[in-house]
Every structure is written in C-alpha cells, then in structure tokens.
Write a protein that holds these residues in place. Structure first.
Motif, PDB file in Angstrom:
ATOM      1  N   ARG A  78      -3.249  34.398  79.661  1.00  0.00           N
ATOM      2  CA  ARG A  78      -3.481  35.084  80.812  1.00  0.00           C
ATOM      3  C   ARG A  78      -2.324  34.862  81.890  1.00  0.00           C
ATOM      4  O   ARG A  78      -2.126  35.693  82.496  1.00  0.00           O
ATOM      5  N   GLN A  90      -8.314  44.007  83.170  1.00  0.00           N
ATOM      6  CA  GLN A  90      -9.458  43.935  83.824  1.00  0.00           C
ATOM      7  C   GLN A  90     -10.345  45.218  83.961  1.00  0.00           C
ATOM      8  O   GLN A  90     -11.341  45.122  83.675  1.00  0.00           O
ATOM      9  N   GLU A  93     -11.899  45.902  80.638  1.00  0.00           N
ATOM     10  CA  GLU A  93     -13.261  44.711  80.163  1.00  0.00           C
ATOM     11  C   GLU A  93     -14.487  45.391  81.249  1.00  0.00           C
ATOM     12  O   GLU A  93     -15.454  45.261  80.737  1.00  0.00           O
ATOM     13  N   GLU A  94     -14.119  45.860  82.453  1.00  0.00           N
ATOM     14  CA  GLU A  94     -15.091  46.372  83.277  1.00  0.00           C
ATOM     15  C   GLU A  94     -15.638  47.431  82.675  1.00  0.00           C
ATOM     16  O   GLU A  94     -17.156  47.647  82.750  1.00  0.00           O
ATOM     17  N   GLY A 235      -9.196  40.906  93.625  1.00  0.00           N
ATOM     18  CA  GLY A 235      -9.689  39.749  92.972  1.00  0.00           C
ATOM     19  C   GLY A 235     -10.245  39.944  91.605  1.00  0.00           C
ATOM     20  O   GLY A 235      -9.532  40.755  90.821  1.00  0.00           O
ATOM     21  N   SER A 236     -11.392  39.752  91.335  1.00  0.00           N
ATOM     22  CA  SER A 236     -11.817  40.050  90.007  1.00  0.00           C
ATOM     23  C   SER A 236     -12.835  41.105  90.164  1.00  0.00           C
ATOM     24  O   SER A 236     -13.510  41.673  89.174  1.00  0.00           O
ATOM     25  N   GLN A 237     -12.673  42.012  91.169  1.00  0.00           N
ATOM     26  CA  GLN A 237     -13.779  42.895  91.561  1.00  0.00           C
ATOM     27  C   GLN A 237     -12.766  44.366  91.782  1.00  0.00           C
ATOM     28  O   GLN A 237     -11.555  44.325  92.146  1.00  0.00           O
TER      29      GLN A 237
END
Length: 277
Positions: A78, A90, A93-94, A235-237
């Motif tokens: 990572r 990312q 993966e989404e 971020g992760s969104q």
C-alpha cells in the motif's frame, strides 16, 4: 578418525513476493498442503506450521510470525503505490463491491473519424466484387472501420467495467479515467479524440479526480466536458460531483471481447473474499 563436520547449514532463502502470495492463499483457504519447495521454505522459516486432524488429515496454518510477515507485506504494498495507482485500485475495488467486473490498464481498439484524429480523409479504393453470401451478414465494427473517413486508434482507460450479467444488452460498460494531477487533467481535456474513444466503447465515462497537497480537488466539475461524469476522491469515499450521461450499448464489439478475454479482471476486495466460500 573422521573430523567433525563444522560447516554451517546454508542460510534460508529470502522471503519474496511469491512467498507472500502463498501465505495469503493459505490464510484464505482451508490450508491444504501443496507439497512443493515454496511450502518447504515457508515451513523452514517458521511462517507456516503443519496441523494433523484426528482423522489423520494434514493441513497448514500461518504461525504468528507468518501473520506478521503477511501484514508487513500488505502495508508495504500500500505504501509503495503511487497516488494514481492507489486511486485506480480504489475505484476498481468500489466497482467490485458494487457487483461489477473491472479491468485495469486495458488497451482497446476503437474506430474514430479521421477528422477527429487529425488525419486526412482517404478516397475509397475500388474493391473486387465478392460472391453473394449464403445468409445475411450484419454490419460489424470491423466493416465500419474500413470506411475511408474512419481509422483505428488505441484507447487505454484506467478502469473498464461491465455488469455481471449473462445478457449482453445489460452489461452497461463504463470507463473511469483517473486524474491526480491538474496538469495531467488539463492536458487530457485538450484531446477530444481520447474522450470520444472512451464514449465510443462504453455507455458512460467518468473522470475521477484526486486532491492536491492542500486537500483541494484538482479541478471543479464544470471544468470537465458535460458528456462525462465527475467523481471526487475523499479519503476512502468517491463522491459524485456530477452524474455521467448514459446511453444504451446493445453489444460489445468483438475486439473488446478479445481484449477482455486476454486480461484478468481486478481481484475482488479481500474483505469480501470469504463471502464466496
């Protein structure tokens, strides 16, 4: 009288990416042994251990040191990703969580007008007459590309995805183009042929924008042409700044299917892997 053997045993081989991959496979499986030398090296390094069931079946499991090595390898992977690669991963993966099949780094061939590619038009050359077919032949993309006013170009979307469906008309192919640098984005927006290629191969095209060193989006949604949707990475969104216009795609061209068949889709997120067992 023979002299005692004072030679030191050979050092164990260094743990490589293949070892980490095997550790991950054992951790996510029932632990059945493969009985190969890679497994022997992991056993000798103390990263795996053998377990025998009351029925006499031998399995493998990670030791504490093996779990620590796997966690360190994951953290290193990572950290080594560039911001662009991390955002591409990312998005893939989404899409996987949403039930789609996603491919990264494909090279797809698309037929575009020569004028859009900046090439001069070519007069149609005379072709020899062909015998009448025994059954009707539908026009294909290959046949359309032979028109004098079109030419092939190669497009390489960051992420190309389709729905998991057995009905070709329901696949809904989508392209996601990832940008983490404003200079890269502005240079990309000056290439209408690239955008046209994405729109030709998919029913929707998204630009996914990263953030600069101060945490600001590298561009506003209205800077991206209206025919494309815009997402902002937070971020992760992934926040939708503007929805992408959609069009129906009845079928994928043969050359796209061939490219998909020669490449593996991105792996589903590891946290969802046990859901398939």
């Amino acid at each position: 009288m023979p002299l005692p053997d004072t030679a030191e045993p050979p050092a164990l081989p260094a743990i490589t990416r293949r070892h980490h991959q095997r550790l991950r496979e054992v951790y996510r499986s029932a632990g059945w042994p493969c009985a190969d030398m890679l497994e022997v090296e992991l056993l000798a390094a103390g990263l795996l251990e053998r377990r025998c069931s009351p029925e006499g079946f031998e399995t493998l499991r990670l030791t504490g040191a093996g779990i620590q090595a796997l966690a360190q390898a994951h953290a290193g992977n990572r950290a080594s990703r560039s911001p662009h690669e991390a955002l591409v991963a990312q998005v893939a993966e989404e899409l996987g969580r949403a039930g789609r099949l996603a491919w990264r780094g494909l090279s797809l061939r698309v037929a575009l007008p020569r004028e859009l590619l900046g090439e001069p038009a070519i007069d149609a050359a005379p072709v020899a007459s062909e015998p009448h077919p025994l059954w009707p032949v539908e026009p294909t993309v290959e046949a359309a590309s032979r028109a004098p006013d079109s030419a092939w170009c190669m497009a390489m979307p960051d992420v190309f995805s389709i729905r998991r469906s057995s009905v070709e008309a329901y696949l809904e192919p989508v392209v996601h183009e990832i940008k983490v640098s404003r200079a890269d984005l502005l240079g990309d927006l000056k290439r209408p042929a690239k955008r046209a290629a994405y729109l030709a191969m998919a029913g929707a095209c998204w630009y996914v924008l990263g953030r600069d060193a101060k945490g600001r989006p590298i561009a506003e949604a209205d800077e991206v042409p209206a025919e494309c949707g815009v997402m902002i990475a937070t971020g992760s969104q992934l926040e939708v700044a503007r929805p992408a216009p959609r069009r129906a795609v009845e079928r994928l061209p043969l050359q796209v299917w061939m490219s998909l068949a020669q490449a593996a889709p991105a792996a589903r997120p590891e946290e969802d892997a046990q859901g398939w067992l």
